[in-house]
Design a protein around this motif. Structure first.
Motif, mmCIF file in Angstrom:
data_model
loop_
_atom_site.group_PDB
_atom_site.id
_atom_site.type_symbol
_atom_site.label_atom_id
_atom_site.label_comp_id
_atom_site.label_asym_id
_atom_site.label_seq_id
_atom_site.Cartn_x
_atom_site.Cartn_y
_atom_site.Cartn_z
ATOM 1 N N VAL A 60 0.939 -0.980 -0.108
ATOM 2 C CA VAL A 60 -0.130 -0.005 -0.038
ATOM 3 C C VAL A 60 0.951 1.214 -0.146
ATOM 4 N N ALA A 61 2.078 1.290 0.837
ATOM 5 C CA ALA A 61 2.802 2.554 0.896
ATOM 6 C C ALA A 61 3.485 2.843 -0.577
ATOM 7 N N VAL A 62 4.069 1.616 -1.030
ATOM 8 C CA VAL A 62 4.586 1.840 -2.476
ATOM 9 C C VAL A 62 3.573 2.088 -3.697
ATOM 10 N N LEU A 63 2.439 1.584 -3.492
ATOM 11 C CA LEU A 63 1.313 1.908 -4.463
ATOM 12 C C LEU A 63 1.003 3.295 -4.323
ATOM 13 N N GLY A 64 1.153 4.036 -3.288
ATOM 14 C CA GLY A 64 0.768 5.419 -3.010
ATOM 15 C C GLY A 64 1.856 6.431 -3.916
ATOM 16 N N PHE A 65 2.821 6.105 -4.178
ATOM 17 C CA PHE A 65 3.997 6.522 -5.189
ATOM 18 C C PHE A 65 3.612 6.455 -6.571
ATOM 19 N N PHE A 66 3.010 5.343 -6.696
ATOM 20 C CA PHE A 66 2.842 4.967 -8.252
ATOM 21 C C PHE A 66 1.520 4.978 -9.232
ATOM 22 N N VAL A 67 0.562 4.748 -8.118
ATOM 23 C CA VAL A 67 -0.835 4.569 -8.754
ATOM 24 C C VAL A 67 -1.529 5.867 -8.170
ATOM 25 N N SER A 68 -2.848 5.765 -8.524
ATOM 26 C CA SER A 68 -3.903 6.661 -8.112
ATOM 27 C C SER A 68 -4.579 6.174 -6.737
ATOM 28 N N SER A 69 -5.156 7.117 -6.058
ATOM 29 C CA SER A 69 -5.921 6.856 -4.915
ATOM 30 C C SER A 69 -7.153 5.520 -5.228
ATOM 31 N N ILE A 81 13.353 -8.525 0.598
ATOM 32 C CA ILE A 81 12.730 -9.073 -0.573
ATOM 33 C C ILE A 81 11.428 -8.487 -0.870
ATOM 34 N N ASN A 82 10.473 -8.219 0.131
ATOM 35 C CA ASN A 82 9.092 -7.826 -0.239
ATOM 36 C C ASN A 82 9.434 -6.156 -0.748
ATOM 37 N N VAL A 83 10.268 -5.572 0.028
ATOM 38 C CA VAL A 83 10.490 -4.020 -0.519
ATOM 39 C C VAL A 83 10.953 -4.169 -2.027
ATOM 40 N N ILE A 84 12.047 -5.072 -2.080
ATOM 41 C CA ILE A 84 12.648 -5.008 -3.621
ATOM 42 C C ILE A 84 11.531 -5.362 -4.498
ATOM 43 N N PHE A 85 10.741 -6.396 -4.110
ATOM 44 C CA PHE A 85 9.956 -6.825 -5.337
ATOM 45 C C PHE A 85 8.802 -5.725 -5.615
ATOM 46 N N ASN A 86 8.288 -5.144 -4.238
ATOM 47 C CA ASN A 86 7.291 -4.215 -4.753
ATOM 48 C C ASN A 86 7.939 -3.036 -5.582
ATOM 49 N N ILE A 87 8.951 -2.392 -5.381
ATOM 50 C CA ILE A 87 9.726 -1.420 -6.044
ATOM 51 C C ILE A 87 9.856 -1.815 -7.515
ATOM 52 N N LEU A 145 7.926 -4.625 -9.122
ATOM 53 C CA LEU A 145 7.149 -4.846 -10.004
ATOM 54 C C LEU A 145 5.893 -3.818 -10.028
ATOM 55 N N ILE A 146 5.704 -2.994 -9.158
ATOM 56 C CA ILE A 146 4.390 -1.989 -8.964
ATOM 57 C C ILE A 146 4.680 -1.065 -10.541
ATOM 58 N N PRO A 147 5.830 -0.488 -10.705
ATOM 59 C CA PRO A 147 5.768 0.289 -11.746
ATOM 60 C C PRO A 147 5.450 -0.247 -13.206
ATOM 61 N N GLY A 177 1.308 -6.398 -9.561
ATOM 62 C CA GLY A 177 2.559 -6.283 -9.130
ATOM 63 C C GLY A 177 2.883 -6.418 -7.806
ATOM 64 N N ALA A 178 2.174 -5.597 -6.837
ATOM 65 C CA ALA A 178 2.082 -5.541 -5.490
ATOM 66 C C ALA A 178 1.760 -6.926 -4.994
ATOM 67 N N ALA A 179 0.532 -7.391 -5.546
ATOM 68 C CA ALA A 179 0.022 -8.606 -4.977
ATOM 69 C C ALA A 179 1.176 -9.832 -4.999
ATOM 70 N N VAL A 180 1.749 -9.926 -6.150
ATOM 71 C CA VAL A 180 2.750 -10.939 -6.634
ATOM 72 C C VAL A 180 3.850 -10.777 -5.677
ATOM 73 N N ALA A 181 4.555 -9.470 -5.453
ATOM 74 C CA ALA A 181 5.434 -9.278 -4.591
ATOM 75 C C ALA A 181 5.421 -9.808 -3.279
ATOM 76 N N THR A 182 4.073 -9.542 -2.651
ATOM 77 C CA THR A 182 3.981 -10.008 -1.315
ATOM 78 C C THR A 182 3.754 -11.497 -1.351
ATOM 79 N N ALA A 183 3.136 -12.160 -1.861
ATOM 80 C CA ALA A 183 3.033 -13.551 -2.329
ATOM 81 C C ALA A 183 4.494 -14.259 -2.283
ATOM 82 N N SER A 184 5.280 -13.478 -3.264
ATOM 83 C CA SER A 184 6.767 -14.407 -3.491
ATOM 84 C C SER A 184 7.546 -14.267 -2.132
ATOM 85 N N SER A 185 7.560 -13.164 -1.594
ATOM 86 C CA SER A 185 8.543 -12.683 -0.434
ATOM 87 C C SER A 185 8.104 -13.586 0.766
#
Length: 482
Positions: A226-235, A361-367, A369-371, A377-385
């Motif tokens: 959610v925190a990383v999504l706040g930088f890249f996608v709309s509310s 791993i979670n932080v790296i994957f989110n950064i 995949l999300i862009p 991408g956020a969901a996949v990052a969470t599951a993988s980590s």
């Protein structure tokens, strides 16, 4: 038997709370839209991350030290003074950089963040002592009181025209209420009120220096995306993602109740005997870690889009996200049992390493995949980590104690979930061919019958499950005897 009943009470309480929160979120989404919902959850995400710097693992340390049965009041005072000092320091910086905070949130809510931080901190300290006093069921009961109060005030405030401000007021009042009630119960359990010594501070800090990462790990699982999504996608997309997350959270409740119930018991047993003595309790935790998550995954795959449609038509684009997040919660349900056991046998250093792997791993994957892939991408990052951290946790615990994975019992849960899935699929086909039922009615009916079929099938094919159910009922039922 007592542990099973405590787990059930705690689970029922948390389930009730989540149901109330789920209904309130639907109301908020329908009346205020995904953008306001997204802003609200960005505020909660910010508070969740800042609370790590305030708590620094102290609540977990309090639960551990209080569960050992000595100087409970002294530990509470020591832990409370530590986090209060940290709270003032963090709040100072939030207000100092309030313009940047408000810009990120998209709303002038820096002061609200400080207020939320205080009330959540107070409730966390009280809750940790209740758990240490083996009152997990009481801490569980307070949760629906908090959520119910919050939800009722929020709904009333929205109807009165207060919009997002009403959400803030409801959240604050709910936390204050349960903090006061919980503190009253905690104090009544004390034999005497004693002031802390240097040794009390040292024992809290010695445990907290490792357990603080567990706080980050929990926040990372819930809020990194959610925190990383706040930088890249709309509310609006953040709102859709959090709606899917709220559904998946339902499924992890039982595993969380189980681990919280067993932790003080494991801790006490390990302190009196040796680490190996907790192996049986850990295997029990694994047996039931997926009891709700496994059928939840099957049901989520089949009903995901219809579940999201309850929030509103715009939320259906999160159906794939929902499926991936349910997979993540399934893995997390088992991983939590491993780290809980590591902490209970007083090896927070090992749990620290597991959590560190997940967070990095979670932080790296989110950064990464999300862009490119947005909320998927956020969901996949969470599951993988969380999958990687489960493997690390398995290796860490197996090096300390001997245990076996209850493959047979887990397999029977999958079989029962398969039968349930077939029933739900048949119901969907019947509705598409012969009926035109309202979405919410169809979802409720299929969830109800799916639940009945799953637990009915499991009772038929699992002797272990029948015995457990029979032992935790107030009266013996001959049909449930092994």
């Amino acid at each position: 038997m007592r542990l099973g009943q405590t787990s059930i009470i705690h689970f029922a309480s948390r389930f009730s709370a989540s149901l109330l929160g789920f209904l309130a979120t639907i109301f908020i989404a329908r009346y205020l839209g995904s953008e306001t919902l997204g802003t609200y959850y960005l505020v909660l995400s910010t508070v969740a991350w800042l609370s790590i710097a305030v708590k620094m693992g102290v609540p977990s340390a309090l639960t551990k030290r209080v569960s050992e049965g000595n100087d409970e009041a002294a530990y509470l005072i020591a832990g409370g003074t530590i986090v209060l000092g940290l709270f003032f320091a963090v709040s100072f910086f939030v207000l100092l950089f309030r313009n940047q905070v408000n810009t990120y949130l998209g709303y002038p809510a820096a002061k609200v963040v400080v207020l939320f931080l205080f009330v959540t901190l107070t409730q966390a300290i009280v809750n940790s002592v209740l758990k240490g006093q083996h009152l997990v069921h009481i801490s569980g009961v307070l949760t629906p009181i908090r959520t119910g109060t919050r939800s009722l005030i929020q709904i009333g405030a929205i109807l009165a025209g207060f919009k997002i401000v009403g959400l803030f007021v409801g959240y604050t009042v709910g936390y204050i209420l349960v903090s006061v009630l919980g503190l009253w119960i905690v104090v009544r359990q004390f034999d005497a009120i004693t002031t802390p010594k240097v040794s009390h501070y040292r024992k809290i800090i010695s445990y907290a220096e490792y357990s603080w990462l567990s706080e980050i790990r929990t926040r990372a699982f819930n809020w990194v995306d959610v925190a990383v999504l706040g930088f890249f996608v709309s509310s609006s997309l953040v709102g859709i993602y959090t709606a899917a997350w709220n559904i998946s959270v339902f499924l992890i409740l039982f595993g969380g109740s189980l681990s919280q119930t067993l932790f003080p018991e494991m801790s006490s047993l390990s302190a009196d005997e040796d680490p190996q003595s907790v192996a049986d309790l850990f295997e029990t935790a694994l047996s039931y870690g997926g009891l709700v998550l496994i059928p939840g995954l099957v049901g989520g795959v089949l009903l995901g889009e219809r579940l999201l449609r309850v929030y509103g038509e715009e939320f259906t684009q999160g159906s794939v996200v929902l499926t991936v997040l349910i997979v993540a919660t399934l893995i997390q349900g088992y991983q939590r049992q491993f780290t809980t056991t590591l902490n209970a046998i007083d090896r927070p250093d090992m749990s620290f390493r597991v959590n560190a792997v997940f967070i990095i791993i979670n932080v790296i994957f989110n950064i990464i995949l999300i862009p490119y892939f947005g909320i998927r991408g956020a969901a996949v990052a969470t599951a993988s980590s969380v999958l990687v951290s489960l493997l690390v946790a398995y290796g860490s615990l197996s090096a300390l104690i001997e245990f076996s994975i209850p493959i047979g019992e887990i397999g029977r849960q999958w079989v029962a979930a398969g039968v349930m899935g077939a029933t739900i699929y048949a119901g969907l086909q019947l509705e598409s061919t012969y009926g035109d039922v309202r979405n919410i009615v169809l979802v409720l009916v299929l969830v109800f019958f799916g639940t009945v079929v799953y637990f009915g099938t499991l009772l038929l094919i699992s002797t272990h499950f029948r015995t457990t159910v029979n032992q935790n009922l107030p009266y013996n039922i001959p049909l449930l005897k092994a």
